[in-house]
Design a protein around this motif. Structure first.
Motif, PDB file in Angstrom:
ATOM      1  N   THR A 215      48.102  46.836  32.069  1.00 48.27           N
ATOM      2  CA  THR A 215      48.721  47.019  30.776  1.00 48.27           C
ATOM      3  C   THR A 215      48.273  48.351  30.188  1.00 48.27           C
ATOM      4  O   THR A 215      47.075  48.528  29.916  1.00 48.27           O
ATOM      5  CB  THR A 215      48.323  45.875  29.819  1.00 48.27           C
ATOM      6  OG1 THR A 215      48.638  44.627  30.443  1.00 48.27           O
ATOM      7  CG2 THR A 215      49.049  45.994  28.496  1.00 48.27           C
ATOM      8  N   PRO A 216      49.196  49.294  30.010  1.00 43.27           N
ATOM      9  CA  PRO A 216      48.816  50.569  29.390  1.00 43.27           C
ATOM     10  C   PRO A 216      48.318  50.346  27.957  1.00 43.27           C
ATOM     11  O   PRO A 216      48.851  49.502  27.225  1.00 43.27           O
ATOM     12  CB  PRO A 216      50.123  51.372  29.385  1.00 43.27           C
ATOM     13  CG  PRO A 216      50.992  50.716  30.411  1.00 43.27           C
ATOM     14  CD  PRO A 216      50.603  49.261  30.402  1.00 43.27           C
ATOM     15  N   THR A 217      47.281  51.064  27.579  1.00 40.17           N
ATOM     16  CA  THR A 217      46.753  51.027  26.219  1.00 40.17           C
ATOM     17  C   THR A 217      46.591  52.458  25.731  1.00 40.17           C
ATOM     18  O   THR A 217      46.765  53.403  26.508  1.00 40.17           O
ATOM     19  CB  THR A 217      45.387  50.309  26.152  1.00 40.17           C
ATOM     20  OG1 THR A 217      44.402  51.138  26.785  1.00 40.17           O
ATOM     21  CG2 THR A 217      45.438  48.941  26.809  1.00 40.17           C
ATOM     22  N   THR A 218      46.241  52.620  24.486  1.00 43.76           N
ATOM     23  CA  THR A 218      46.035  53.978  23.963  1.00 43.76           C
ATOM     24  C   THR A 218      44.802  54.638  24.572  1.00 43.76           C
ATOM     25  O   THR A 218      44.673  55.850  24.533  1.00 43.76           O
ATOM     26  CB  THR A 218      45.880  53.948  22.432  1.00 43.76           C
ATOM     27  OG1 THR A 218      44.808  53.070  22.089  1.00 43.76           O
ATOM     28  CG2 THR A 218      47.166  53.485  21.762  1.00 43.76           C
TER      29      THR A 218
END
Length: 54
Positions: free
Chosen positions: A5-8
């Motif tokens: 899951t991409p996050t900041t």
């Protein structure tokens, strides 16, 4: 199963693993140690590869 899951701040990696069957039932203690270590080893290798690709 692995999910990414991409996050900041990068990517969150989630993994789940289970083992069943006669071999597991025959030697639960040893295989529990292997199962406990497996996700840590996979994540460390994934981290090493990701950082080498920068």
């Amino acid at each position: 199963m692995w999910t990414f899951t991409p996050t900041t701040h990068g990517v969150l990696v989630h993994t789940e693993e289970s083992w069943t069957g006669a071999p597991v039932e025959a030697n639960q203690a040893a295989l529990q140690v292997a199962l406990d270590n497996s996700p840590h080893n996979w994540v460390n290798n994934l981290k090493r590869q990701a950082e080498a690709s920068k």
